[in-house]
Write an enzyme that holds these catalytic residues in place. Structure first.
Site, PDB file in Angstrom:
ATOM      1  N   THR A   1       0.813  -1.219   0.000  1.00 49.80           N
ATOM      2  CA  THR A   1       0.000   0.000   0.000  1.00 49.80           C
ATOM      3  C   THR A   1       0.844   1.266   0.000  1.00 49.80           C
ATOM      4  O   THR A   1       1.989   1.255   0.476  1.00 49.80           O
ATOM      5  CB  THR A   1      -0.911   0.000   1.251  1.00 49.80           C
ATOM      6  OG1 THR A   1      -1.481   1.275   1.432  1.00 49.80           O
ATOM      7  CG2 THR A   1      -0.126  -0.308   2.522  1.00 49.80           C
ATOM      8  N   ASP A   2       0.257   2.360  -0.466  1.00 51.05           N
ATOM      9  CA  ASP A   2       0.957   3.658  -0.411  1.00 51.05           C
ATOM     10  C   ASP A   2       1.031   4.192   1.023  1.00 51.05           C
ATOM     11  O   ASP A   2       1.774   5.144   1.295  1.00 51.05           O
ATOM     12  CB  ASP A   2       0.270   4.695  -1.320  1.00 51.05           C
ATOM     13  CG  ASP A   2      -1.210   4.938  -1.003  1.00 51.05           C
ATOM     14  OD1 ASP A   2      -1.758   4.283  -0.087  1.00 51.05           O
ATOM     15  OD2 ASP A   2      -1.813   5.797  -1.684  1.00 51.05           O
ATOM     16  N   GLU A   3       0.256   3.574   1.946  1.00 49.16           N
ATOM     17  CA  GLU A   3       0.224   4.096   3.323  1.00 49.16           C
ATOM     18  C   GLU A   3       1.562   3.919   4.033  1.00 49.16           C
ATOM     19  O   GLU A   3       1.812   4.561   5.047  1.00 49.16           O
ATOM     20  CB  GLU A   3      -0.914   3.439   4.110  1.00 49.16           C
ATOM     21  CG  GLU A   3      -2.234   3.614   3.379  1.00 49.16           C
ATOM     22  CD  GLU A   3      -3.467   3.318   4.209  1.00 49.16           C
ATOM     23  OE1 GLU A   3      -3.405   3.389   5.434  1.00 49.16           O
ATOM     24  OE2 GLU A   3      -4.498   3.035   3.585  1.00 49.16           O
TER      25      GLU A   3
ATOM     26  N   TYR B   1      -1.682  -0.529  10.894  1.00 45.65           N
ATOM     27  CA  TYR B   1      -1.810  -1.202   9.585  1.00 45.65           C
ATOM     28  C   TYR B   1      -0.631  -0.850   8.689  1.00 45.65           C
ATOM     29  O   TYR B   1       0.034  -1.736   8.139  1.00 45.65           O
ATOM     30  CB  TYR B   1      -3.130  -0.790   8.909  1.00 45.65           C
ATOM     31  CG  TYR B   1      -3.186  -1.124   7.424  1.00 45.65           C
ATOM     32  CD1 TYR B   1      -3.183  -2.437   6.986  1.00 45.65           C
ATOM     33  CD2 TYR B   1      -3.232  -0.106   6.458  1.00 45.65           C
ATOM     34  CE1 TYR B   1      -3.230  -2.743   5.622  1.00 45.65           C
ATOM     35  CE2 TYR B   1      -3.280  -0.396   5.106  1.00 45.65           C
ATOM     36  CZ  TYR B   1      -3.273  -1.722   4.685  1.00 45.65           C
ATOM     37  OH  TYR B   1      -3.318  -2.021   3.344  1.00 45.65           O
TER      38      TYR B   1
ATOM     39  N   LYS C   1       2.365  -3.293   7.176  1.00 44.49           N
ATOM     40  CA  LYS C   1       2.637  -3.468   5.739  1.00 44.49           C
ATOM     41  C   LYS C   1       4.067  -3.031   5.426  1.00 44.49           C
ATOM     42  O   LYS C   1       4.754  -3.659   4.622  1.00 44.49           O
ATOM     43  CB  LYS C   1       1.638  -2.663   4.888  1.00 44.49           C
ATOM     44  CG  LYS C   1       0.211  -3.156   4.922  1.00 44.49           C
ATOM     45  CD  LYS C   1       0.016  -4.566   4.386  1.00 44.49           C
ATOM     46  CE  LYS C   1       0.156  -4.670   2.875  1.00 44.49           C
ATOM     47  NZ  LYS C   1      -0.239  -6.033   2.388  1.00 44.49           N
TER      48      LYS C   1
HETATM   49  P1  NAD Z   1      -9.514  -7.408   2.265  1.00 45.90           P
HETATM   50  O1  NAD Z   1      -9.450  -7.160   3.731  1.00 45.90           O
HETATM   51  O2  NAD Z   1     -10.784  -7.176   1.527  1.00 45.90           O
HETATM   52  O3  NAD Z   1      -9.107  -8.949   1.983  1.00 45.90           O
HETATM   53  C1  NAD Z   1      -8.052  -9.587   2.638  1.00 45.90           C
HETATM   54  C2  NAD Z   1      -8.284 -11.099   2.541  1.00 45.90           C
HETATM   55  O4  NAD Z   1      -7.198 -11.752   3.234  1.00 45.90           O
HETATM   56  C3  NAD Z   1      -9.583 -11.564   3.214  1.00 45.90           C
HETATM   57  O5  NAD Z   1     -10.292 -12.420   2.342  1.00 45.90           O
HETATM   58  C4  NAD Z   1      -9.116 -12.318   4.445  1.00 45.90           C
HETATM   59  O6  NAD Z   1      -9.959 -13.394   4.817  1.00 45.90           O
HETATM   60  C5  NAD Z   1      -7.741 -12.820   3.988  1.00 45.90           C
HETATM   61  N1  NAD Z   1      -6.867 -13.098   5.140  1.00 45.90           N
HETATM   62  C6  NAD Z   1      -6.670 -12.313   6.235  1.00 45.90           C
HETATM   63  N2  NAD Z   1      -5.814 -12.923   7.081  1.00 45.90           N
HETATM   64  C7  NAD Z   1      -5.452 -14.103   6.493  1.00 45.90           C
HETATM   65  C8  NAD Z   1      -4.572 -15.154   6.873  1.00 45.90           C
HETATM   66  N3  NAD Z   1      -3.904 -15.120   8.029  1.00 45.90           N
HETATM   67  N4  NAD Z   1      -4.422 -16.199   6.026  1.00 45.90           N
HETATM   68  C9  NAD Z   1      -5.112 -16.237   4.851  1.00 45.90           C
HETATM   69  N5  NAD Z   1      -5.955 -15.275   4.452  1.00 45.90           N
HETATM   70  C10 NAD Z   1      -6.125 -14.221   5.260  1.00 45.90           C
HETATM   71  O7  NAD Z   1      -8.318  -6.595   1.659  1.00 45.90           O
HETATM   72  P2  NAD Z   1      -8.145  -5.981   0.190  1.00 45.90           P
HETATM   73  O8  NAD Z   1      -8.672  -4.599   0.185  1.00 45.90           O
HETATM   74  O9  NAD Z   1      -8.626  -6.959  -0.814  1.00 45.90           O
HETATM   75  O10 NAD Z   1      -6.557  -5.864   0.128  1.00 45.90           O
HETATM   76  C11 NAD Z   1      -5.765  -6.929  -0.419  1.00 45.90           C
HETATM   77  C12 NAD Z   1      -4.298  -6.543  -0.318  1.00 45.90           C
HETATM   78  O11 NAD Z   1      -4.070  -5.338  -1.016  1.00 45.90           O
HETATM   79  C13 NAD Z   1      -3.839  -6.290   1.127  1.00 45.90           C
HETATM   80  O12 NAD Z   1      -2.551  -6.825   1.271  1.00 45.90           O
HETATM   81  C14 NAD Z   1      -3.814  -4.772   1.248  1.00 45.90           C
HETATM   82  O13 NAD Z   1      -2.839  -4.358   2.180  1.00 45.90           O
HETATM   83  C15 NAD Z   1      -3.454  -4.375  -0.169  1.00 45.90           C
HETATM   84  N6  NAD Z   1      -3.940  -3.043  -0.583  1.00 45.90           N
HETATM   85  C16 NAD Z   1      -5.274  -2.740  -0.484  1.00 45.90           C
HETATM   86  C17 NAD Z   1      -5.729  -1.495  -0.919  1.00 45.90           C
HETATM   87  C18 NAD Z   1      -7.182  -1.118  -0.866  1.00 45.90           C
HETATM   88  O14 NAD Z   1      -7.521   0.043  -1.143  1.00 45.90           O
HETATM   89  N7  NAD Z   1      -8.095  -2.030  -0.561  1.00 45.90           N
HETATM   90  C19 NAD Z   1      -4.816  -0.564  -1.430  1.00 45.90           C
HETATM   91  C20 NAD Z   1      -3.465  -0.911  -1.508  1.00 45.90           C
HETATM   92  C21 NAD Z   1      -3.051  -2.167  -1.094  1.00 45.90           C
HETATM   93  P1  TYD Z   2     -10.570   3.795   4.286  1.00 45.91           P
HETATM   94  O1  TYD Z   2     -11.518   3.213   3.255  1.00 45.91           O
HETATM   95  O2  TYD Z   2     -10.610   3.221   5.671  1.00 45.91           O
HETATM   96  O3  TYD Z   2      -9.113   3.741   3.677  1.00 45.91           O
HETATM   97  P2  TYD Z   2      -7.707   4.328   4.246  1.00 45.91           P
HETATM   98  O4  TYD Z   2      -7.884   4.947   5.556  1.00 45.91           O
HETATM   99  O5  TYD Z   2      -6.895   3.101   4.302  1.00 45.91           O
HETATM  100  O6  TYD Z   2      -7.264   5.323   3.225  1.00 45.91           O
HETATM  101  O7  TYD Z   2     -10.867   5.339   4.416  1.00 45.91           O
HETATM  102  C1  TYD Z   2     -10.707   6.212   3.322  1.00 45.91           C
HETATM  103  C2  TYD Z   2     -10.827   7.625   3.836  1.00 45.91           C
HETATM  104  O8  TYD Z   2     -12.155   7.817   4.313  1.00 45.91           O
HETATM  105  C3  TYD Z   2      -9.910   7.919   5.017  1.00 45.91           C
HETATM  106  O9  TYD Z   2      -9.454   9.276   4.911  1.00 45.91           O
HETATM  107  C4  TYD Z   2     -10.809   7.789   6.232  1.00 45.91           C
HETATM  108  C5  TYD Z   2     -12.158   8.234   5.691  1.00 45.91           C
HETATM  109  N1  TYD Z   2     -13.343   7.613   6.322  1.00 45.91           N
HETATM  110  C6  TYD Z   2     -14.364   8.423   6.823  1.00 45.91           C
HETATM  111  O10 TYD Z   2     -14.295   9.676   6.773  1.00 45.91           O
HETATM  112  N2  TYD Z   2     -15.455   7.834   7.385  1.00 45.91           N
HETATM  113  C7  TYD Z   2     -15.576   6.487   7.472  1.00 45.91           C
HETATM  114  O11 TYD Z   2     -16.600   5.998   8.018  1.00 45.91           O
HETATM  115  C8  TYD Z   2     -14.525   5.659   6.935  1.00 45.91           C
HETATM  116  C9  TYD Z   2     -14.620   4.157   6.999  1.00 45.91           C
HETATM  117  C10 TYD Z   2     -13.438   6.274   6.367  1.00 45.91           C
END
Ligand code: NAD
Ligand code: TYD
Length: 377
Positions: free
Chosen positions: A133-135, A159, A163
């Protein structure tokens, strides 16, 4: 042809990636492992599992014996590692699972893959893609340049720290053991199958149900929103064509503050109700059902501690090296996403009861409303 292990394949991005991979590389064999936490959902994969076009294993990436047995059985030459605890608010509430899965789980997976690839003499033709992630880069001021692959790591939430730790482990395996790994650092995704506790689906579902739309702080925090289909396309591109040992940033080129994102969702729902009179009967509590604006539900609540102000991605490396440039217009992407949730009510109804309600109470119950206001378009 490759046999591919996708970890976290029942999560949001994982499900999208499974479908995208099947379309892009139909001759590859896919095996999904997922621990089926609260964030997982198998509904979209069930037809593929039933017709045996993918294999599914319910299991934990921390289970070294299971992971090793899977490598021995399937001889994977591709790993797309997405399994993670992924919600910042949950990491603030209870960080332990984040260390267990994101750090130790990644270590277990790296070690199993390395041991197997060495013993089976597969190191040369294998690749391990670590999806991050970019975080990890921390927070930007409004005028700062966007994150590049050379930006320093400054994680601010548990988090992001977990990561960041996993990224460092991957890097160390490349440098120390010659692990054929690549890392991607991506901005916020949105689209189908996203869990209803993340910002965009939460706001869509709350608006449909006439519940408050809780924006943290003053809503000026900026994210660089990327449609999940563009992310998945880039991931497949990076694992196949990226340079081993490199990091690639992936972004949407689409910075928006949270006020604007929520306002756009509200306006999109208002228009959908005007266009389809049947929606008022399905969602009578939605303000749009009685001709009012969904923006009337917006409420500003106590901010998230350590809330990063802005993320922005400089994706020029990905574009210049790999030609990856898929772009989804944000208004269009939000329109498609709103309609996906309207069309998949049983999918989110299954999730938004029981444990979900408990989370909503826990995360929002203690936040006070700073100001409830009707944001005009
Ligand atoms: P998500 O939370 O929707 O899905 C994560 C999945 O991992 C779930 O199905 C969960 O059951 C599984 N999981 C958790 N712990 C586990 C374990 N110990 N063993 C096996 N499976 C396990 O997350 P997502 O949004 O689909 O993100 C997927 C990946 O992409 C993550 O690594 C996240 O850090 C990265 N990512 C997400 C975003 C975003 O905006 N969603 C952005 C950048 C990077
Ligand atoms: P989120 O989807 O949790 O992603 P991240 O914090 O990893 O970027 O949240 C996106 C943005 O939305 C973040 O600035 C937090 C804000 N947010 C709210 O303002 N209200 C909410 O209920 C949630 C879940 C997020």
């Amino acid at each position: 042809m490759h046999t591919v292990l996708i970890t976290g394949g029942a999560g949001f991005i994982g499900q999208n990636l499974v479908h995208a991979w099947r379309d892009a590389r139909p001759s590859d064999r896919l095996v999904v492992i997922d621990a089926m936490t609260y964030a997982a959902n198998l509904r979209s994969l069930e037809p593929l599992i039933a017709e045996r076009s993918i294999a599914f294993v319910r299991g934990d990436i921390n289970d070294a014996a299971l992971i090793r047995a899977l490598f021995d059985e399937h001889r994977f030459t591709r790993v797309a590692h997405l399994a993670a605890e992924s919600h910042v608010d949950r990491s603030i509430d209870d960080p332990e699972a984040f260390l267990q899965t994101n750090v130790l789980g990644t270590f277990t997976l790296l070690k199993s893959a390395l041991d197997h690839w060495r013993e089976a003499a597969l190191l040369d033709r294998s690749r391990f893609l670590h999806v991050s992630t970019d975080e990890v880069y921390g927070s930007l001021g409004l005028d700062d340049p966007a994150f590049t692959e050379a930006s320093p790591y400054r994680p601010n939430s548990p988090y992001a720290a977990s990561k960041a730790s996993s990224d460092h482990l991957v890097r160390s395996f490349v440098a120390t053991y010659g692990m054929p790994a690549l890392i991607t650092n991506c901005s916020n995704n949105y689209g189908p199958y996203q869990h209803p506790e993340k910002l965009i689906p939460l706001m869509i579902i709350h608006a449909l149900e006439g519940k408050p739309l809780p924006i943290y702080g003053d809503g000026s925090n900026v994210r660089d929103w990327l449609h999940v289909s563009a992310h998945c396309e880039a991931l497949i591109n990076v694992i196949e064509r990226g340079r081993v040992g490199e990091t690639y940033n992936i972004g949407g080129g689409n910075e928006r503050n949270n006020r604007d994102v929520v306002g756009l969702i509200c306006d999109t729902i208002d228009r959908a109700f005007v266009a389809d009179s049947g929606l008022s009967a399905r969602f009578p509590a939605c303000p749009a059902a009685s001709g009012k604006a969904c923006r009337s539900l917006i409420s500003f609540v106590t901010d998230r501690p350590g809330h990063d102000h802005r993320y922005a991605i400089d994706a020029r490396k990905l574009e210049s090296e790999l030609g990856s440039r898929s772009h989804v217009d944000f208004s269009d992407g939000i329109g498609r996403t709103v309609h996906w949730y309207l069309d998949h009510e049983p999918w989110w109804r299954d999730i938004t009861s029981g444990a979900y309600e408990a989370w909503i109470d826990r995360n929002y119950g203690a936040r006070s409303v700073i100001q409830a206001k009707n944001l005009r378009a």
